[in-house]
Design a protein around this motif. Structure first.
Motif, PDB file in Angstrom:
ATOM      1  N   LEU A 694       0.828  -1.208   0.000  1.00 23.29           N
ATOM      2  CA  LEU A 694       0.000   0.000   0.000  1.00 23.29           C
ATOM      3  C   LEU A 694       0.863   1.258   0.000  1.00 23.29           C
ATOM      4  O   LEU A 694       0.567   2.237  -0.718  1.00 23.29           O
ATOM      5  CB  LEU A 694      -0.936  -0.008   1.212  1.00 23.29           C
ATOM      6  N   ALA A 695       1.910   1.244   0.831  1.00 22.92           N
ATOM      7  CA  ALA A 695       2.806   2.409   0.864  1.00 22.92           C
ATOM      8  C   ALA A 695       3.490   2.596  -0.486  1.00 22.92           C
ATOM      9  O   ALA A 695       3.680   3.739  -0.958  1.00 22.92           O
ATOM     10  CB  ALA A 695       3.846   2.230   1.967  1.00 22.92           C
ATOM     11  N   ASP A 696       3.847   1.488  -1.113  1.00 21.49           N
ATOM     12  CA  ASP A 696       4.475   1.541  -2.436  1.00 21.49           C
ATOM     13  C   ASP A 696       3.524   2.184  -3.446  1.00 21.49           C
ATOM     14  O   ASP A 696       3.918   3.045  -4.255  1.00 21.49           O
ATOM     15  CB  ASP A 696       4.846   0.115  -2.857  1.00 21.49           C
ATOM     16  N   GLU A 697       2.253   1.772  -3.386  1.00 19.33           N
ATOM     17  CA  GLU A 697       1.264   2.336  -4.307  1.00 19.33           C
ATOM     18  C   GLU A 697       1.076   3.834  -4.084  1.00 19.33           C
ATOM     19  O   GLU A 697       0.801   4.591  -5.030  1.00 19.33           O
ATOM     20  CB  GLU A 697      -0.073   1.624  -4.131  1.00 19.33           C
ATOM     21  N   GLN A 698       1.238   4.278  -2.841  1.00 18.19           N
ATOM     22  CA  GLN A 698       1.058   5.701  -2.518  1.00 18.19           C
ATOM     23  C   GLN A 698       2.326   6.518  -2.756  1.00 18.19           C
ATOM     24  O   GLN A 698       2.313   7.735  -2.587  1.00 18.19           O
ATOM     25  CB  GLN A 698       0.620   5.859  -1.059  1.00 18.19           C
ATOM     26  N   GLY A 699       3.409   5.825  -3.064  1.00 12.40           N
ATOM     27  CA  GLY A 699       4.661   6.532  -3.310  1.00 12.40           C
ATOM     28  C   GLY A 699       5.483   6.779  -2.065  1.00 12.40           C
ATOM     29  O   GLY A 699       6.499   7.501  -2.118  1.00 12.40           O
ATOM     30  N   ASP A 700       5.093   6.200  -0.948  1.00 12.23           N
ATOM     31  CA  ASP A 700       5.873   6.337   0.287  1.00 12.23           C
ATOM     32  C   ASP A 700       6.939   5.242   0.276  1.00 12.23           C
ATOM     33  O   ASP A 700       6.790   4.189   0.900  1.00 12.23           O
ATOM     34  CB  ASP A 700       4.960   6.212   1.503  1.00 12.23           C
ATOM     35  N   LEU A 701       8.029   5.502  -0.445  1.00  8.76           N
ATOM     36  CA  LEU A 701       9.015   4.457  -0.695  1.00  8.76           C
ATOM     37  C   LEU A 701       9.787   4.065   0.560  1.00  8.76           C
ATOM     38  O   LEU A 701      10.176   2.904   0.704  1.00  8.76           O
ATOM     39  CB  LEU A 701       9.980   4.925  -1.787  1.00  8.76           C
ATOM     40  N   ARG A 702      10.021   4.997   1.449  1.00 11.61           N
ATOM     41  CA  ARG A 702      10.773   4.647   2.664  1.00 11.61           C
ATOM     42  C   ARG A 702       9.967   3.672   3.535  1.00 11.61           C
ATOM     43  O   ARG A 702      10.518   2.702   4.053  1.00 11.61           O
ATOM     44  CB  ARG A 702      11.119   5.906   3.454  1.00 11.61           C
ATOM     45  N   LYS A 703       8.696   3.956   3.699  1.00 15.81           N
ATOM     46  CA  LYS A 703       7.859   3.025   4.480  1.00 15.81           C
ATOM     47  C   LYS A 703       7.743   1.693   3.755  1.00 15.81           C
ATOM     48  O   LYS A 703       7.790   0.623   4.376  1.00 15.81           O
ATOM     49  CB  LYS A 703       6.478   3.614   4.726  1.00 15.81           C
ATOM     50  N   ALA A 704       7.583   1.741   2.453  1.00 19.00           N
ATOM     51  CA  ALA A 704       7.489   0.508   1.684  1.00 19.00           C
ATOM     52  C   ALA A 704       8.758  -0.318   1.855  1.00 19.00           C
ATOM     53  O   ALA A 704       8.700  -1.543   2.063  1.00 19.00           O
ATOM     54  CB  ALA A 704       7.250   0.825   0.209  1.00 19.00           C
ATOM     55  N   ALA A 705       9.912   0.313   1.791  1.00 17.76           N
ATOM     56  CA  ALA A 705      11.184  -0.407   1.937  1.00 17.76           C
ATOM     57  C   ALA A 705      11.298  -1.030   3.328  1.00 17.76           C
ATOM     58  O   ALA A 705      11.745  -2.180   3.484  1.00 17.76           O
ATOM     59  CB  ALA A 705      12.350   0.551   1.686  1.00 17.76           C
ATOM     60  N   GLU A 706      10.875  -0.273   4.343  1.00 18.65           N
ATOM     61  CA  GLU A 706      10.945  -0.791   5.719  1.00 18.65           C
ATOM     62  C   GLU A 706      10.138  -2.078   5.872  1.00 18.65           C
ATOM     63  O   GLU A 706      10.613  -3.066   6.452  1.00 18.65           O
ATOM     64  CB  GLU A 706      10.420   0.272   6.689  1.00 18.65           C
ATOM     65  N   TYR A 707       8.926  -2.088   5.333  1.00 19.38           N
ATOM     66  CA  TYR A 707       8.056  -3.244   5.549  1.00 19.38           C
ATOM     67  C   TYR A 707       8.335  -4.389   4.579  1.00 19.38           C
ATOM     68  O   TYR A 707       8.132  -5.552   4.917  1.00 19.38           O
ATOM     69  CB  TYR A 707       6.589  -2.804   5.531  1.00 19.38           C
ATOM     70  N   TYR A 708       8.852  -4.081   3.365  1.00 21.62           N
ATOM     71  CA  TYR A 708       9.315  -5.172   2.512  1.00 21.62           C
ATOM     72  C   TYR A 708      10.465  -5.905   3.209  1.00 21.62           C
ATOM     73  O   TYR A 708      10.541  -7.135   3.183  1.00 21.62           O
ATOM     74  CB  TYR A 708       9.798  -4.636   1.159  1.00 21.62           C
ATOM     75  N   ALA A 709      11.324  -5.141   3.861  1.00 21.84           N
ATOM     76  CA  ALA A 709      12.476  -5.749   4.549  1.00 21.84           C
ATOM     77  C   ALA A 709      12.020  -6.593   5.737  1.00 21.84           C
ATOM     78  O   ALA A 709      12.525  -7.701   5.962  1.00 21.84           O
ATOM     79  CB  ALA A 709      13.436  -4.652   5.003  1.00 21.84           C
ATOM     80  N   ARG A 710      11.050  -6.081   6.506  1.00 21.71           N
ATOM     81  CA  ARG A 710      10.534  -6.845   7.651  1.00 21.71           C
ATOM     82  C   ARG A 710       9.898  -8.147   7.183  1.00 21.71           C
ATOM     83  O   ARG A 710      10.126  -9.213   7.782  1.00 21.71           O
ATOM     84  CB  ARG A 710       9.496  -6.022   8.408  1.00 21.71           C
ATOM     85  N   PHE A 711       9.107  -8.059   6.113  1.00 19.08           N
ATOM     86  CA  PHE A 711       8.434  -9.246   5.608  1.00 19.08           C
ATOM     87  C   PHE A 711       9.452 -10.270   5.099  1.00 19.08           C
ATOM     88  O   PHE A 711       9.369 -11.470   5.418  1.00 19.08           O
ATOM     89  CB  PHE A 711       7.471  -8.851   4.488  1.00 19.08           C
TER      90      PHE A 711
END
Length: 741
Positions: A694-711
């Motif tokens: 969802l963050a990736d879709e919204q363009g929030d790349l830092r949050k997206a990177a954080e949670y891709y890494a956690r997953f």
């Protein structure tokens, strides 16, 4: 003319038979008045026999006086000396004086009791025993060779003494653990020397010991209260039973006498139901209950104890304590609610036969497990604390209710008070750690766990609490190690295998989770606590398919195959896991089938309201009724998001409200989780993945990177069929990092 002269003339006018009739009638009225005073004003028990004795003495005095005064009056050569001695004035005056002396004696006795002086002083009033002091009841000696009867008598004495609001009777678990610390066998008979030694070591204030011996066809039962430090006899009492059928009545009288002389208010002693009513009129049923209680509380042999308790309630279906103990044993070994419902309900229905504490306890247990009415259950535990503010059982179970109600600070207070009252209470430490983790106070939880390990180093539950702490910190590998240690110590408990299943699920290993599920089912079958194993296995696998693999259709096929082998009516008195099945169908979008299963679940008592709401949310989502789904989820979430805000996250995500979905998903994954490992095991990894998307879709790349890494880290060793999702997360993470420079 004075009233006294009129009374004397009336007496002279009457015949002796009329006087005797008036005396008997007046005496009966007097005894009724005295009995009322004894009952309502809680006068000592000897007042009524004292009044009866005075009336008995007065009867011959009346007869002789009437004979002398009536017979001699008609004789010319009467005996004026005797007539002058046995006058009506003196007889009446003597009777009045005797009653006045009884009243003065009663008043003096009550005053001495209140001031703690003289022969009326109680052990509490005189300072020889503190109020709410601990008491240890030893096994009774016997020269009859009937140790079973002696054990029954001792257990009955424990039960009755435990009802006192001024005493704390040491429970069998405390005794067992203390014997272990002394290097003695945990099931050793607690004779007088051993009881005194244990009391000295554990700081117990007094020991009750005694004997049961035959006397003709009956029995003499004696009991004495000893000071452990000196061995001094503080109090002794004895009662007789005409035969075995009178043993309970004798124990009842013996206990009442001890409680009164120890210092319990007479009103409290008399308020308790007779022991026979609080337990059973059947000595055979009580024998079975006594043995089963020891097996449950001391020897942890719940499986063997259950048939004994079932036989006890077959003998006496109104044996309320046995019904409650049966429900406890069934819960200890994981009986499903369908099998525990009868004993819980029967104990609740018979609660009026119990003493005040046991009555509140039966109500609390019923509401905790059957109606799921947390407020009613908490009120019952609070009523127990009104009787005894340091009641460890009420504090422990009340803390569990407060945890359900998300009152974590208050839950911690109750839990800490519980293990302060009874350091051997392992559940109190568990509740305290739960409450501290739920508040994010990990250092306090670490301290409580250390105190737990110091107080009860041999208890395997310590590893479970250590695993819970590791889980809450996100250290799932350490949680697995601790869960394995707990399982290895108790491999016959299904819950130990299920804990490892939850670790496998959170790490993306549903195949391994199924192996642990099979071990749990095998353990349950061996203990007789698992019903519908095929349906149960298929339903749990389907849940993993739906929530971890995100393939609910695969799971539904397994459920339907199992139901063909085990249709709903194949096992009398049991029922399938409707809630879990409904969750799978709801996740697949089959809302009609999910609704049918939900209605079946509602018809069964003991269902969790949050679990019901979770299905309602899924059904509403499947029907695209998103506002309704959000409303139901808000009602459950309760405003603090420390329990089930995952439902709001699902509802907002389904409604396309990405911002709100991210907010609630992040709240869920950042709040420490204690227990509820199944829900967290399937929800956390999915939320990590979904927040990133969802963050990736919204363009929030830092949050997206954080949670891709956690997953990707959490599922680094996930099953092969799940690796494509992990690889996709890795690939997108690398792309984002490259973009961010």
């Amino acid at each position: 003319m004075s009233p006294i002269r009129k009374l004397l003339e009336e007496i002279h006018r009457r015949s002796i038979w009329q006087l005797l009739g008036l005396y008997v009638a007046g005496g009966w009225v007097l005894l009724e008045v005295v009995a009322t005073f004894v009952e309502q004003l809680f006068l000592p028990g000897w007042v009524f026999p004292g009044a009866l004795l005075l009336l008995a003495i007065g009867l011959p005095v009346l007869t002789v006086t009437a004979t002398v005064q009536g017979g001699l009056r008609s004789r010319a050569d009467g005996a004026p000396g005797l007539r002058g001695l046995l006058t009506w004035r003196r007889a009446i005056g003597g009777g009045v004086l005797a009653l006045l002396l009884l009243g003065v004696g009663t008043t003096g006795w009550l005053a001495m009791r209140a001031m703690g002086i003289g022969p009326a002083a109680t052990l509490v009033d005189s300072g020889e025993l503190e109020e709410l002091g601990s008491l240890l009841v030893a096994d009774l000696r016997t020269a009859t060779g009937d140790t079973a009867l002696a054990d029954v008598a001792a257990e009955a004495l424990r039960i009755d003494l435990a009802q006192s609001p001024v005493l704390r009777v040491a429970g069998p678990q405390l005794v067992s653990q203390a014997l272990g610390r002394m290097g003695r066998s945990r099931d050793a008979r607690l004779d007088e020397p051993l009881a005194i030694e244990l009391a000295v070591r554990e700081g117990i204030a007094a020991v009750v010991t005694g004997e049961l011996n035959s006397a003709g066809n009956g029995y003499v039962i004696t009991a004495k209260v000893l000071a452990p430090g000196t061995g001094e006899t503080l109090l002794s009492r004895r009662e007789t039973a005409r035969d075995t059928s009178g043993v309970l009545d004798a124990i009842d009288a013996l206990s009442a006498g001890l409680r009164e002389r120890i210092g319990e208010p007479l009103a409290s002693v008399r308020a308790d139901p007779p022991l026979e009513r609080a337990t059973t009129a059947s000595l055979d049923a009580l024998r079975l209950f006594t043995r089963a209680t020891r097996m449950i509380d001391v020897e942890a042999r719940n499986t063997e104890a259950i048939p004994m308790l079932e036989e006890a309630v077959r003998i006496d279906s109104t044996f309320a304590l046995a019904w409650r103990k049966l429900a406890q044993a069934q819960a200890n070994i994981g009986y499903p609610m369908s099998l525990r419902l009868g004993s819980l309900t029967r104990a609740f229905d018979l609660r009026d036969r119990l003493s005040p504490r046991e009555r509140h306890l039966a109500a609390a247990t019923y509401h905790m497990n059957v109606t799921r009415d947390n407020e009613e259950a908490l009120a019952a535990y609070d009523a127990m604390l009104q009787l005894n503010p340091s009641d460890a059982y009420a504090l422990t179970n009340g803390a569990q209710i407060l945890l359900r109600l998300r009152e974590y600070e208050r839950a911690e207070e109750w839990a800490v008070a519980s293990f302060a009252s009874d350091p051997s209470n392992r559940f109190a430490y568990h509740n305290a750690i739960n409450a501290q983790v739920s508040q994010g106070r990990f250092s306090s939880a670490d301290s409580t766990l250390a105190a737990f390990a110091t107080a009860l180093p041999e208890i395997p539950d310590i590893r479970l609490d250590a695993a819970g702490l590791a889980w809450a910190r996100g250290d799932y590998e350490q949680a697995r190690i601790d869960f394995e240690a707990a399982r290895d110590r108790s491999p016959n408990l299904p819950a130990r295998h299920n804990s490892l299943r939850f670790v496998a699920l959170v790490q993306g290993k549903p195949a391994e989770a199924t192996r642990h599920l099979d071990d749990a089912i095998a353990a349950g079958l061996a203990r007789g606590t698992t019903d519908r194993p095929r349906v149960g296995r298929a339903t749990n696998e389907a849940y993993a398919d739906a929530m971890v693999r995100r393939d609910p259709e695969r799971g539904i096929q397994g459920i339907e195959r199992a139901l063909r082998d085990e249709p709903f009516d194949s096992v009398d008195g049991t029922f399938p896991p409707y809630i879990t099945m409904a969750a799978v169908y709801g996740e697949a979008g089959q809302w009609q089938r999910a609704s049918e299963l939900l209605e079946l679940a509602r018809m069964r008592p003991g269902q969790n309201a949050i679990s019901i709401a979770a299905i309602e949310v899924r059904i509403a989502i499947a029907q695209a009724r998103y506002e309704e789904a959000i409303a139901v989820a808000r009602r459950v979430e309760g405003g603090d998001c420390r329990t089930r805000c995952d439902l709001l996250a699902y509802a907002f995500d389904a409604a396309g409200q990405a911002d709100s979905a991210i907010v609630y998903m992040e709240r869920y994954v950042t709040v420490p989780k204690w227990s509820d490992w199944l829900v967290d095991g399937v929800t956390r990894p999915y939320f990590y993945e979904r927040i990133a998307q969802l963050a990736d879709e919204q363009g929030d790349l830092r949050k997206a990177a954080e949670y891709y890494a956690r997953f990707a880290e959490l599922w680094a060793e996930a099953d092969e069929d799940l690796q494509p999702r992990v690889q996709a997360a890795h690939s997108r993470l690398e792309e984002i990092l490259a973009l961010l420079g």
